[in-house]
Design a protein around this motif. Structure first.
Motif, short mmCIF file in Angstrom:
data_model
loop_
_atom_site.label_atom_id
_atom_site.label_comp_id
_atom_site.label_asym_id
_atom_site.label_seq_id
_atom_site.Cartn_x
_atom_site.Cartn_y
_atom_site.Cartn_z
N ASP A 46 0.76 -1.42 0.21
CA ASP A 46 -0.12 -0.30 -0.24
C ASP A 46 0.85 1.30 0.30
OD1 ASP A 46 -2.43 -0.76 0.62
OD2 ASP A 46 -2.29 -1.17 2.58
N TYR A 47 2.42 1.37 0.34
CA TYR A 47 2.69 2.66 0.38
C TYR A 47 2.99 3.06 -0.91
CZ TYR A 47 5.76 1.44 4.09
OH TYR A 47 6.79 1.61 5.81
N ASP A 48 2.81 4.10 -0.70
CA ASP A 48 3.04 4.99 -2.30
C ASP A 48 1.10 5.51 -2.90
OD1 ASP A 48 5.53 6.23 -1.45
OD2 ASP A 48 6.15 4.98 -1.96
N THR A 49 0.30 4.41 -2.55
CA THR A 49 -0.53 4.56 -3.66
C THR A 49 -0.72 5.65 -3.70
OG1 THR A 49 -1.57 3.71 -1.99
CG2 THR A 49 -0.80 2.15 -3.10
N HIS A 51 -0.19 8.79 -4.32
CA HIS A 51 1.14 9.93 -5.46
C HIS A 51 -0.18 9.33 -6.86
CE1 HIS A 51 3.55 10.41 -2.69
NE2 HIS A 51 4.20 9.09 -2.72
N ARG A 54 1.72 7.37 -10.42
CA ARG A 54 2.69 6.74 -10.18
C ARG A 54 3.03 5.90 -10.78
NH1 ARG A 54 0.20 2.13 -6.89
NH2 ARG A 54 2.48 2.00 -5.71
N ASP A 55 2.16 5.64 -12.17
CA ASP A 55 2.20 4.88 -13.64
C ASP A 55 3.93 5.19 -14.55
OD1 ASP A 55 0.34 6.48 -13.81
OD2 ASP A 55 -0.09 5.28 -15.29
N THR A 183 -2.12 6.94 4.36
CA THR A 183 -1.13 5.91 3.49
C THR A 183 0.53 6.28 4.27
OG1 THR A 183 -2.41 5.20 2.58
CG2 THR A 183 -0.50 4.10 1.80
N SER A 185 4.47 5.94 2.88
CA SER A 185 5.57 6.42 1.79
C SER A 185 6.74 6.13 2.25
CB SER A 185 5.32 7.99 1.69
OG SER A 185 6.52 8.21 0.72
N ASN A 260 5.90 2.33 -8.09
CA ASN A 260 5.18 1.40 -7.63
C ASN A 260 5.88 -0.01 -7.51
OD1 ASN A 260 4.97 0.40 -10.70
ND2 ASN A 260 2.70 1.03 -10.99
N LYS A 368 -4.64 -0.46 5.79
CA LYS A 368 -5.78 -0.20 4.80
C LYS A 368 -6.36 -1.13 5.59
CE LYS A 368 -5.37 3.08 0.34
NZ LYS A 368 -4.98 3.24 -0.37
#
Length: 787
Positions: A46-49, A51, A54-55, A183, A185, A260, A368
């Motif tokens: 779930d880290y950095d979701t 942002h 992110r893709d 969340t 990071s 990601n 989450k």
């Protein structure tokens, strides 16, 4: 059929209450640990979701090739890379550099050490860190704070427009406060500072030699494949390094890492960030599986121990026409029923351990709790139930009805060195190894908190000065009755040791060695009871010019090959090829850092501008009165800031005693031991019940109570002794694997191994003895009445 299986399972659960409680509690304990590990694993993904884009966001990594052709991956890059990508390649939408900064920050009369990064303006376009108030730090000398940092500096007041001071960065204006992150990071910080324009200009080629100043992030334009960036990076390296001549490496190359894919970390990176690593997650999950395995052992053990009664049931069902797969389905259904009941209890236990600081900080903080994690828990519980029940199901369903109903011999595999005995030994071996390792950790922490550092720690009070004038504070404290000495320093002994600097014996030679540097005044050495072996103390001075005279320790004399302490006095050393210092004295070696590292060279000099702490030595019996007087002085000099002075003993204890870690490990070991002892209790209970007629006959024949107790318990005591014989050497190795990281550590002897083994025997003997004692006191007429 499924309803029939469920009815039989619930009927057996109610009929054998003790075994049901043991199995459900054991499985719940194991599931609790596994659920924590599963939650942490999910949290890692779930880290950095939060942002955006992110893709199409990437971090650039540097692969450094050593002279021996070894490749070391770095999470950092040379600082010019970001500007080159943004200015020369049209497919790059935005870049951002993230550079770690160090040092204390002063604001609102408070001096705090915080985690800070200097970032480009593009940082706030690439990443999704929202602002609760104000504007991002895009202009020089501006900074944004996290809500926690803003509260530490300014309390409930509005921090926008307030100033923070830094020794190197100067005055910084707070322009915004970030929103609280839900969340996690991979970037962890307390404040973000605008990277100065001067550092953003195209640097000289020499800047490309330094490949570890900061992290570089790239946001590609929509529709741009990452291959375009991958193809551009080798060309940049070739142009930038063609005129460079590396001395310690052969060279380096760049590669991309998708945002990601940063968490969980797939590889160990030098100068990495704060994402969880795959290896650590697997280790945590392994601990959970071991705990669950102990509970599964109990289920297998108790189910097989009841093989006689279940064998008759199998025989009757087979005679009635049941086939083997139906019996396997029945036993597997019982196992899954136990597991689902255990899941309900595990969820309750999970809610109880959630508030623990260790659990929140390192495991489930920021996770989450959506439907996916609950589905995962249920599926994992069902799988655990199936795996725990497969062995008993296959064995019990394989009984031949003719043999079982004729001889009633039950399960032959339980005789001799049987499966159940092996399971009991395995349970207690694992639990005892864990106990020895934990006790070793606790003893080492206590040793670091209470051990002899070589300096005075009794009746010593340390006071962070914040922005209170040091000289004025020391003058006020020197007037107090009961105060022996008032010393000042830049560091506290027993912590980090000070700044590391390269020091040369001769300016013109390549003979540099690292030395710790601390700034102290002339009162510091006598106040801390340091032993001066040769020369004299630092002089009395209020200016930085006295920094030309230094006092070093014995280790520095050896490292710089200065001869004896007496011969070292008067000789010179060079700092950074430009500053010559003269040795005024030599102090006896003492442990000025933590116990992780051995004693290193230390240089004490008087640089009043670096003083951060006031250390007060107090006469015996005057501690309470002097502390009250000091608090009164502080209130007068700094009326709006609380007094944060601390006794040195308390400082070392808080620094080295990690109670949250040991509490959580103690919880795990307590669960493991409770599973093992409850399994032992169930086995002893079943054994005494199955031998009740034998006990009655022996009592009628004249056997004493103590003889019967020994008869019933000797096999189980033997199993405890076997477990201890296996666990003691393994526990020693486990404890040593922890201690090897410390230069100074405790030993693992009888005080550790003996205590843990004694706990195992005492609790095990009580568990066995109480049940066998009740069986030995039973009236033989009750057990033999039906004969």
């Amino acid at each position: 059929m499924l309803r029939n299986f469920l009815n039989i399972a619930l009927r057996n659960l109610w009929k054998h209450k003790l075994f049901s409680v043991i199995n459900v509690f054991g499985l719940a304990s194991g599931l609790t640990v596994c659920l924590l590990a599963l939650a942490h694993i999910k949290g890692a993904f779930d880290y950095d979701t939060f942002h955006p884009n992110r893709d199409r966001t990437y971090r650039i990594l540097t692969d450094v090739v050593s002279l021996e052709n070894n490749v070391s991956p770095f999470a950092t890059t040379p600082q010019p890379l970001g500007n080159v990508l943004k200015q020369q390649y049209g497919f790059v939408d935005e870049t951002a550099r993230v550079v770690r900064t160090y040092g204390d920050f002063l604001g609102n009369h408070k001096r705090l050490t915080v985690m800070s990064f200097a970032v480009d303006p593009g940082f706030f376009r690439i990443f999704g860190f929202k602002l609760a108030k104000g504007l991002p730090a895009t202009q020089p000398n501006t900074v944004v704070l996290t809500p926690e940092t803003a509260e530490k500096f300014f309390g409930t007041a509005n921090p926008i427009g307030k100033l923070l001071q830094h020794t190197e960065l100067g005055s910084l204006t707070v322009t915004g406060v970030l929103a609280k992150q839900v969340t996690k990071s991979h970037l962890v910080f307390d404040m973000l500072i605008a990277l100065k324009e001067s550092s953003q200009s195209q640097p000289a080629n020499a800047a490309w030699e330094n490949y570890f100043p900061g992290h570089t992030y790239v946001l590609l334009k929509e529709g741009t494949p990452v291959d375009a960036l991958d193809k551009a990076l080798p060309a940049i390296v070739s142009r930038a390094t063609q005129d460079l001549h590396f001395k310690k490496i052969k060279g380096y190359s760049f590669r991309t890492q998708p945002l990601n894919h940063i968490s969980p970390g797939r590889e160990e990176l030098m100068y990495g960030t704060y994402e969880p690593q795959i290896a650590g997650l697997l280790a945590e999950f392994g601990v959970g599986l071991v705990t669950l395995l102990l509970a599964a052992f109990n289920y297998i053990n108790l189910t097989l121990a009841r093989s006689l009664s279940r064998a008759r049931e199998v025989g009757i069902r087979k005679v009635s026409g049941a086939v083997r797969w139906q019996l396997i389905g029945q036993f597997m259904g019982e196992s899954v029923t136990f597991s689902l009941l255990a899941l309900g209890l595990a969820v309750v236990m999970l809610e109880l351990v959630k508030p623990m600081p260790f659990v929140q900080q390192w495991l489930i903080g920021g996770v989450k709790w959506d439907w996916t994690i609950w589905i995962t828990f249920i599926l994992f519980s069902i799988i655990a139930g199936l795996l725990a029940g497969i062995v008993p199901a296959r064995i019990l369903s394989g009984f031949e009805p003719a043999q079982v109903l004729r001889s009633q011999t039950g399960l032959r595999t339980l005789r001799g060195i049987s499966l159940r005995k092996s399971l009991i030994v395995a349970q207690f071996t694992i639990s005892l190894v864990a106990m020895i390792s934990l006790l070793t950790m606790i003893r080492q922490m206590d040793y670091m908190a209470t051990g002899d550092y070589g300096f005075r720690r009794e009746r010593i009070l340390t006071i962070p000065t914040n922005d209170v004038p040091v000289q004025r504070l020391t003058n006020e404290l020197n007037r107090l009755a009961g105060v022996e000495r008032v010393a000042t320093s830049s560091e506290l002994l027993g912590s980090q040791g000070g700044n590391l600097r390269w020091v040369k014996r001769n300016r013109s030679k390549m003979d540099s060695s690292l030395s710790f540097m601390s700034s102290v005044n002339h009162q510091f050495i006598p106040a801390m009871n340091l032993t001066l072996l040769a020369g004299q103390n630092l002089p009395v001075s209020s200016t930085d010019t006295s920094g030309r005279l230094v006092v070093i320790n014995e280790e520095a004399v050896k490292v710089f090959r200065l001869g004896s302490p007496q011969e070292a006095v008067g000789q010179s050393l060079w700092l950074n090829d430009s500053t010559e210092v003269t040795i005024a004295g030599v102090v006896k070696d003492f442990r000025f850092t933590t116990f992780h590292i051995p004693i290193k060279p230390l240089m004490l000099r008087s640089v009043p501008s670096q003083f951060r702490y006031v250390t007060v030595s107090i006469a015996a019996g005057a501690e309470t009165a002097v502390l009250t007087d000091i608090q009164r002085v502080w209130k007068r000099l700094s009326p709006y800031e609380p007094f944060t002075g601390q006794w040195y003993n308390n400082f070392l204890e808080e620094l080295h005693t990690h109670s949250t870690d040991t509490d959580f490990m103690g919880l795990l070991i307590g669960l493991a031991f409770s599973i093992a002892y409850m399994g032992l209790l169930g086995m002893v209970t079943y054994t005494t019940q199955s031998r009740v007629k034998e006990v009655g006959i022996r009592k009628v024949m004249g056997a004493e109570v103590r003889q019967i107790i020994w008869l019933l318990s000797r096999d189980f005591v033997r199993l405890l002794l076997i477990a201890g014989a296996i666990a003691l050497p393994l526990g020693y190795l486990g404890g040593y694997a922890f201690l090897v990281h410390f230069a100074y550590h405790v030993s693992i002897g009888i005080e550790t191994l003996g205590l843990c083994f004694a706990v195992l025997l005492v609790l095990g003997s009580l568990t066995i003895g109480l049940r066998t004692y009740r069986a030995a006191l039973a009236n033989p007429s009750d057990s033999l009445r039906s004969e």
